[in-house]
Every structure is written in C-alpha cells, then in structure tokens.
Design an enzyme around this catalytic site. Structure first.
Site, PDB file in Angstrom:
ATOM      1  N   TYR A  73      44.578  66.491  14.303  1.00 31.15           N
ATOM      2  CA  TYR A  73      43.476  66.268  14.893  1.00 31.15           C
ATOM      3  C   TYR A  73      42.360  67.159  15.314  1.00 31.15           C
ATOM      4  CZ  TYR A  73      46.113  62.075  15.827  1.00 31.15           C
ATOM      5  OH  TYR A  73      46.924  60.661  15.604  1.00 31.15           O
TER       6      TYR A  73
ATOM      7  N   PHE B 254      44.794  52.188  16.515  1.00 35.55           N
ATOM      8  CA  PHE B 254      44.031  51.221  16.293  1.00 35.55           C
ATOM      9  C   PHE B 254      44.020  49.893  16.984  1.00 35.55           C
ATOM     10  CE2 PHE B 254      43.543  53.407  11.964  1.00 35.55           C
ATOM     11  CZ  PHE B 254      42.742  54.467  12.417  1.00 35.55           C
TER      12      PHE B 254
ATOM     13  N   GLY C 132      40.975  47.912  15.601  1.00 35.20           N
ATOM     14  CA  GLY C 132      41.320  46.780  14.919  1.00 35.20           C
ATOM     15  C   GLY C 132      40.813  47.075  13.535  1.00 35.20           C
TER      16      GLY C 132
END
Length: 299
Positions: free
Chosen positions: A69, A216, A220
């Site tokens: 990340y 998510f 989504g």
C-alpha cells in the site's frame, strides 16, 4: 444520523485468536491518496497522520495495511508507524503478503514461498514491530496454497507472526490452510450485491469461527475508484429513511451479515472516518436488510 460522539465499540467486538478487536476498524490503503499507485493525487501527510490518531481516539483498535500500500510519495506502513508508535497495547495491526510491487508501482511475479520471510521482515521494519499481530496470505489465484501458507506457519512458529489469515481465496483454499495451521480471518471482496457464492462463503467462515473481513464494502462495483454514483435505489431509500449516507448503510448491512463480519472501511478523510465509525450504531430493520439483500450487482 449524529456521529460525533459514537465510538468504534458501538458495533461490538470479535476475537482474532486471542486478540479482541472492535468490529469497526480502519483500512489503510487510501491513506496514501488513492487505492492504486497511479490514481489520484498524493495524500496530505499531516491529514493522513491525523486520521490515524483520530481513529485510535475513537476506539479503533484494528488497522489493516500492507507493505504494497504505497503511492509515489506515501507508504501506509510508514504513516501508521509515524502516527501511532509507540503503539497502544490493544491495537491490532493486520498486514498482507504475497503480492509485491517495485518502486514504480508495477506488480512483480508471484513470490516463491521462501521469499515470504523477506516480505514479513519488510513489514516489521516499516511498522517498527518485533512481531506482526496478523498476517494474511493474499492468494488471488486458484490452486494449492499449501507451500506458501506453510512458510507463514513456520514464521509464526518462529515468533515473527502471532496469527494467520487468508485473503482473496476460495473455500477449498481455506480448508487446505486449516489443515496446516489455524486461520483466524479471511479477507475477500464482499458487499451489497455480492453474488450468492460470496455470501455462502462468508457464512461458512462464521460457522467455522473465522472472521470475515470484506474489502470494497463501501466502494462496491467501483472497487479502487470508489463508490462514486453507483449506489442502487434500495440503498439510497434506506439511507434517506435513517438520515444516513449510502456508505453508512452499506457498512451497517455488511455487519448485519453476522457477528464475525469485521468492517475495515478505508479513508484519508477525517469526516468520512467519523461517519464510518458511526455506521456501527445504525440499526437496520429486517425489512430493510431484505430490501438491500435483493440488490444484484456482483457476479
């Protein structure tokens, strides 16, 4: 809904092995400015640090991160270290190994099992820890994971890792891993509109006492780009009824899927952080849950 005084313990707790965490945590991916190396502008360092500190002040004791990340100017692990070390005794930091990116952000070939030690040690260095609370093997591919998971199990036996998890996996891979060592959590894509097989696997994890940590859950179908304007009318209707945001409804629905569901909404925005934590206090009726259950998006 009012959110300023709501803390992360409002949604209850779950035990990751012997580590008790509030069910609402924080995902660190977006602290770098975007969900991918080359999307969006770099984050403001001071604001990212303040989000981490505010999260802990609001009772967040479960932060999800990874050495991969990072963006052109920011590393999630470095931000966590700078903001929170020396770490609170009850803070659980989970990280992931498997995928690797080079300095330009390009993904490198899948590592051999022997290279996982180097990834674990890099996370230790970046976070300033002598052990990692929870390490996920992110598989992202079908087939056997026994050799890679076995390598992490040996690192756990060496004291570098406390607990093991799996990410982006299939049910057969969970079964295979549990024959090697205990698995305390699974982290897979999941949220409103999830396909039946995803919902079934999430339930299966709960039946086995394994935490399910969806990513998510807010974005989504938008995935790395974020939710944007993708909210279905069912979510919008429930949000209006509660005076809540669609993101809060998505989080509340996710946590209603079982007590083993742990939310890790990611944000670098202080206001979004407060709102995400407040979602733990949002109580959806059975009718509202059924309405959202009817959404079909993800195949």
């Amino acid at each position: 809904m009012t959110s300023e005084t709501i803390t992360a313990d409002v949604a209850g707790t779950w035990n990751l092995g012997d580590l008790n965490v509030n069910r609402i945590g924080l995902g660190a991916m977006r602290l770098t400015g975007s969900a991918a190396f080359d999307l969006g502008a770099p984050s403001d360092r001071g604001r990212a640090l303040s989000v981490l500190r505010r999260a802990v002040d609001l009772g967040v004791n479960h932060i999800d991160t990874a050495a991969f990340y990072f963006s052109a100017l920011r590393s999630a692990n470095e931000l966590i270290n700078s903001a929170l070390a020396p770490y609170p005794d009850d803070l659980v930091i989970a990280t992931k190994v498997g995928p690797v990116r080079d300095a330009s952000g390009e993904w490198l070939p899948w590592p051999t099992p022997e290279r996982l030690r180097g990834q674990v040690e890099e996370n230790l260095r970046q976070l300033g820890r002598d052990h990692l609370d929870l390490v996920y093997l992110r598989a992202m591919r079908p087939g056997s994971i026994a050799e890679h998971f076995g390598a992490l199990a040996r690192l756990r036996d060496d004291g570098l890792i406390r607990h093991l998890g799996l990410s982006s996996i299939r049910p057969d891979q969970l079964a295979e891993a549990r024959e090697i060592a205990p698995v305390v959590a699974v982290q897979n894509r999941y949220g409103v509109g999830a396909a039946r097989h995803r919902r079934a696997f999430a339930r299966q994890c709960g039946e086995q006492g394994v935490a399910f940590v969806p990513f998510f859950a807010i974005a989504g179908a938008g995935r790395e780009a974020g939710a944007g304007g993708t909210d279905p009318h069912e979510v919008l209707a429930v949000a209006r009824a509660h005076g809540a945001t669609p993101a809060q409804v998505r989080l509340a629905w996710t946590m209603r899927q079982g007590p083993h569901m742990l939310a890790i909404p990611g944000t670098g925005n202080p206001d979004h952080l407060v709102a995400n934590i407040a979602a733990g206090a949002l109580r959806l009726s059975e009718e509202e849950v059924a309405l959202i259950d009817s959404v079909q998006v993800d195949e």
